[in-house]
Design a protein around this motif. Structure first.
Motif, mmCIF file in Angstrom:
data_model
loop_
_atom_site.group_PDB
_atom_site.id
_atom_site.type_symbol
_atom_site.label_atom_id
_atom_site.label_comp_id
_atom_site.label_asym_id
_atom_site.label_seq_id
_atom_site.Cartn_x
_atom_site.Cartn_y
_atom_site.Cartn_z
ATOM 1 N N GLU A 66 0.828 -1.214 0.000
ATOM 2 C CA GLU A 66 0.000 0.000 0.000
ATOM 3 C C GLU A 66 0.859 1.259 0.000
ATOM 4 O OE1 GLU A 66 -3.351 2.241 -0.327
ATOM 5 O OE2 GLU A 66 -3.180 0.056 -0.493
ATOM 6 N N LEU A 67 1.930 1.284 0.778
ATOM 7 C CA LEU A 67 2.797 2.466 0.822
ATOM 8 C C LEU A 67 3.552 2.634 -0.485
ATOM 9 C CD1 LEU A 67 4.038 2.104 4.511
ATOM 10 C CD2 LEU A 67 2.492 3.869 3.605
ATOM 11 N N ALA A 68 3.882 1.532 -1.141
ATOM 12 C CA ALA A 68 4.501 1.619 -2.469
ATOM 13 C C ALA A 68 3.521 2.211 -3.467
ATOM 14 C CB ALA A 68 4.956 0.228 -2.925
ATOM 15 N N ARG A 69 2.259 1.806 -3.379
ATOM 16 C CA ARG A 69 1.241 2.382 -4.273
ATOM 17 C C ARG A 69 1.080 3.877 -4.044
ATOM 18 N NH1 ARG A 69 -1.387 -2.808 -4.064
ATOM 19 N NH2 ARG A 69 -2.349 -2.378 -2.043
ATOM 20 N N ARG A 70 1.402 4.321 -2.847
ATOM 21 C CA ARG A 70 1.281 5.748 -2.530
ATOM 22 C C ARG A 70 2.567 6.513 -2.810
ATOM 23 N NH1 ARG A 70 -3.250 6.503 2.087
ATOM 24 N NH2 ARG A 70 -4.407 4.585 1.698
ATOM 25 N N GLY A 71 3.502 5.856 -3.494
ATOM 26 C CA GLY A 71 4.666 6.557 -4.020
ATOM 27 C C GLY A 71 5.946 6.434 -3.242
ATOM 28 N N LEU A 72 5.962 5.659 -2.175
ATOM 29 C CA LEU A 72 7.181 5.521 -1.386
ATOM 30 C C LEU A 72 8.000 4.319 -1.833
ATOM 31 C CD1 LEU A 72 5.875 6.178 2.246
ATOM 32 C CD2 LEU A 72 7.216 7.737 0.819
ATOM 33 N N ASN A 73 9.311 4.482 -1.914
ATOM 34 C CA ASN A 73 10.199 3.333 -2.027
ATOM 35 C C ASN A 73 10.120 2.554 -0.708
ATOM 36 O OD1 ASN A 73 11.378 4.267 -4.589
ATOM 37 N ND2 ASN A 73 12.299 5.862 -3.318
ATOM 38 N N VAL A 74 10.395 1.274 -0.751
ATOM 39 C CA VAL A 74 10.211 0.478 0.461
ATOM 40 C C VAL A 74 11.459 -0.324 0.812
ATOM 41 C CG1 VAL A 74 7.702 0.302 0.235
ATOM 42 C CG2 VAL A 74 9.160 -1.434 -0.833
ATOM 43 N N VAL A 75 11.717 -0.411 2.110
ATOM 44 C CA VAL A 75 12.699 -1.346 2.658
ATOM 45 C C VAL A 75 11.896 -2.391 3.410
ATOM 46 C CG1 VAL A 75 14.664 -1.685 4.192
ATOM 47 C CG2 VAL A 75 14.427 0.469 2.927
ATOM 48 N N ILE A 76 11.934 -3.614 2.926
ATOM 49 C CA ILE A 76 11.132 -4.674 3.534
ATOM 50 C C ILE A 76 12.057 -5.652 4.249
ATOM 51 C CG2 ILE A 76 9.081 -4.489 2.101
ATOM 52 C CD1 ILE A 76 10.216 -6.505 0.178
ATOM 53 N N ILE A 77 11.730 -5.908 5.523
ATOM 54 C CA ILE A 77 12.613 -6.692 6.380
ATOM 55 C C ILE A 77 11.826 -7.843 6.988
ATOM 56 C CG2 ILE A 77 14.318 -6.575 8.239
ATOM 57 C CD1 ILE A 77 14.140 -3.515 8.068
ATOM 58 N N SER A 78 12.367 -9.037 6.851
ATOM 59 C CA SER A 78 11.746 -10.217 7.443
ATOM 60 C C SER A 78 12.739 -11.368 7.415
ATOM 61 C CB SER A 78 10.461 -10.584 6.697
ATOM 62 O OG SER A 78 9.689 -11.488 7.444
ATOM 63 N N ALA A 88 9.512 -7.942 -3.460
ATOM 64 C CA ALA A 88 10.222 -6.783 -4.021
ATOM 65 C C ALA A 88 10.028 -6.698 -5.526
ATOM 66 C CB ALA A 88 11.711 -6.872 -3.676
ATOM 67 N N ARG A 89 10.130 -7.843 -6.213
ATOM 68 C CA ARG A 89 9.924 -7.848 -7.667
ATOM 69 C C ARG A 89 8.495 -7.429 -8.014
ATOM 70 N NH1 ARG A 89 13.036 -12.627 -7.215
ATOM 71 N NH2 ARG A 89 11.148 -13.915 -7.250
ATOM 72 N N GLU A 90 7.542 -7.936 -7.238
ATOM 73 C CA GLU A 90 6.143 -7.586 -7.486
ATOM 74 C C GLU A 90 5.909 -6.090 -7.297
ATOM 75 O OE1 GLU A 90 2.198 -7.730 -4.847
ATOM 76 O OE2 GLU A 90 3.265 -9.647 -4.932
ATOM 77 N N ILE A 91 6.468 -5.526 -6.214
ATOM 78 C CA ILE A 91 6.281 -4.098 -5.933
ATOM 79 C C ILE A 91 6.925 -3.243 -7.020
ATOM 80 C CG2 ILE A 91 7.052 -2.240 -4.381
ATOM 81 C CD1 ILE A 91 6.480 -4.157 -2.038
ATOM 82 N N GLU A 92 8.141 -3.584 -7.411
ATOM 83 C CA GLU A 92 8.828 -2.795 -8.437
ATOM 84 C C GLU A 92 8.112 -2.891 -9.784
ATOM 85 O OE1 GLU A 92 13.423 -2.795 -6.759
ATOM 86 O OE2 GLU A 92 12.840 -4.275 -8.285
ATOM 87 N N THR A 95 4.428 -0.955 -9.287
ATOM 88 C CA THR A 95 4.349 0.444 -8.854
ATOM 89 C C THR A 95 5.471 1.320 -9.408
ATOM 90 O OG1 THR A 95 5.674 0.088 -6.845
ATOM 91 C CG2 THR A 95 3.283 -0.292 -6.689
ATOM 92 N N GLY A 96 6.579 0.703 -9.813
ATOM 93 C CA GLY A 96 7.700 1.478 -10.335
ATOM 94 C C GLY A 96 8.611 2.071 -9.283
ATOM 95 N N VAL A 97 8.326 1.826 -8.004
ATOM 96 C CA VAL A 97 9.213 2.340 -6.955
ATOM 97 C C VAL A 97 10.330 1.335 -6.695
ATOM 98 C CG1 VAL A 97 7.295 3.593 -5.894
ATOM 99 C CG2 VAL A 97 7.914 1.318 -5.031
ATOM 100 N N LYS A 98 11.310 1.737 -5.897
ATOM 101 C CA LYS A 98 12.415 0.849 -5.544
ATOM 102 C C LYS A 98 12.061 0.021 -4.304
ATOM 103 C CE LYS A 98 15.883 4.161 -7.194
ATOM 104 N NZ LYS A 98 17.005 5.047 -6.776
ATOM 105 N N ALA A 99 12.595 -1.182 -4.251
ATOM 106 C CA ALA A 99 12.385 -2.043 -3.085
ATOM 107 C C ALA A 99 13.706 -2.665 -2.667
ATOM 108 C CB ALA A 99 11.359 -3.131 -3.394
ATOM 109 N N ILE A 100 14.085 -2.437 -1.410
ATOM 110 C CA ILE A 100 15.291 -3.034 -0.831
ATOM 111 C C ILE A 100 14.860 -4.135 0.132
ATOM 112 C CG2 ILE A 100 17.272 -2.646 0.696
ATOM 113 C CD1 ILE A 100 17.405 0.218 -0.343
ATOM 114 N N THR A 101 15.503 -5.292 0.051
ATOM 115 C CA THR A 101 15.171 -6.384 0.958
ATOM 116 C C THR A 101 16.306 -6.610 1.947
ATOM 117 O OG1 THR A 101 16.132 -8.113 -0.461
ATOM 118 C CG2 THR A 101 13.847 -7.507 -0.876
ATOM 119 N N ILE A 102 15.936 -6.892 3.181
ATOM 120 C CA ILE A 102 16.917 -7.239 4.223
ATOM 121 C C ILE A 102 16.381 -8.455 4.958
ATOM 122 C CG2 ILE A 102 18.188 -6.475 6.259
ATOM 123 C CD1 ILE A 102 17.641 -3.584 5.429
#
Length: 307
Positions: A66-78, A88-92, A95-102
């Protein structure tokens, strides 16, 4: 006599005012877009990145999407790198934003150095402290928990230490920039004494008080803190129970909860869960503490999981 009448009149007036305020609050919750409007660029005006813990499934995954849809790049941690990479691939792609995974297991002690290294210097708009775990899938008394010593360590690390450490990592940058949001996922059950969930609920109460204290300390720095306290959300941790009137899908709940971001330092995230919270808080404490209630609730959870 006149003094007694005055006291009763004042007490009656206070009671009426209290319940009138409750009614007004409930009516406001019915129309969040009217009473708590968020500009379309609200999140991007706070920064460029969202950081979400426990993001590979459930509520955390829904916040990331949802935050990616609202224009924010995301750092997703799990914990699961495979799930994070897929998300991350799905979000990018969508939505076209960047996604960093940790990949990080928050039940462990030393995972925060890598996280700090990867997000240091990012313009973080919002931190979502979502990751959490229960000591047992089916609720039970504390001493009936399998591998209790190990579970105590894991639950406190995951539910308590993680939120404190993530705030320690992210908050200095927000203070320096004078803006930011820290959203912490609690539980509706934390509003009442809830035996057989004792350790889990205790950690959620900590989160609520921790967030309230930080709001008082850093509100003047332009930072918004809020705890979100849902009841039924269909997630793996809750046995993927079937969605219904009081049970949301994770996506539905996240969309609803974000509408209440300006509704105060604590929210149930939806009018339905708010009504449920008010009803549950009206139940006498002796009922919740009775052995009969424990047994009935355990059987209810087992049936929800089985279905």
């Amino acid at each position: 006599m006149a003094l007694t009448e005055l006291i009763f009149t004042l007490v009656g007036a206070c009671v009426v005012l209290f319940y009138c305020a409750k009614l007004v609050h409930m009516l406001m919750l019915l129309f969040p877009r009217v009473w708590y409007p968020l500009p379309e660029n609200f999140f991007t005006s706070m920064g460029k990145w969202a950081v979400i813990t426990g993001a590979s499934d459930g509520i955390g995954k829904a916040y990331a999407q949802e935050l990616a849809r609202r224009g924010l790049n995301v750092v997703i941690i799990s914990r699961s790198k495979e799930k994070l990479d897929r998300l991350a691939r799905e979000i990018e792609d969508t939505t076209g934003v960047k996604a960093i995974t940790i990949a990080a297991d928050f039940t462990k002690d030393d995972v925060f150095g890598v996280i700090k290294e990867n997000i240091q210097g990012l313009d973080v708009a919002i931190l979502v402290n979502n990751v959490g775990m229960q000591p047992a899938f089916i609720p039970c008394k504390l001493l009936e928990t399998d591998h209790l010593e190990e579970k105590m360590h894991q639950v406190i690390n995951c539910n308590v230490k993680t939120a404190v450490k993530m705030c320690h990592i992210v908050l200095p940058g927000m203070v320096e920039r004078g803006r930011g949001i820290i959203l912490t996922v609690s539980s509706g059950m934390a509003k009442i004494p809830f035996p057989i969930y004792t350790l889990y609920i205790a950690t959620k109460i900590f989160l609520e008080r921790f967030s309230q204290g930080l709001q008082a300390e850093y509100k003047s720095n332009g930072i918004l803190f809020q705890t979100v306290s849902p009841f039924g959300v269909s997630t793996a941790m809750m046995g993927n129970q079937k969605a219904g009137f009081f049970v949301f899908t994770a996506e539905e709940f996240v969309r609803s909860s974000l509408m209440y971001l300006k509704a105060g330092e604590q929210t149930y995230g939806s009018i339905r869960h708010a009504v449920l919270g008010w009803v549950i808080q009206a139940i006498p404490t002796w009922v919740l503490r009775s052995e009969a209630f424990h047994h009935i609730f355990q059987e209810f959870v087992k049936k929800q999981v089985a279905s």
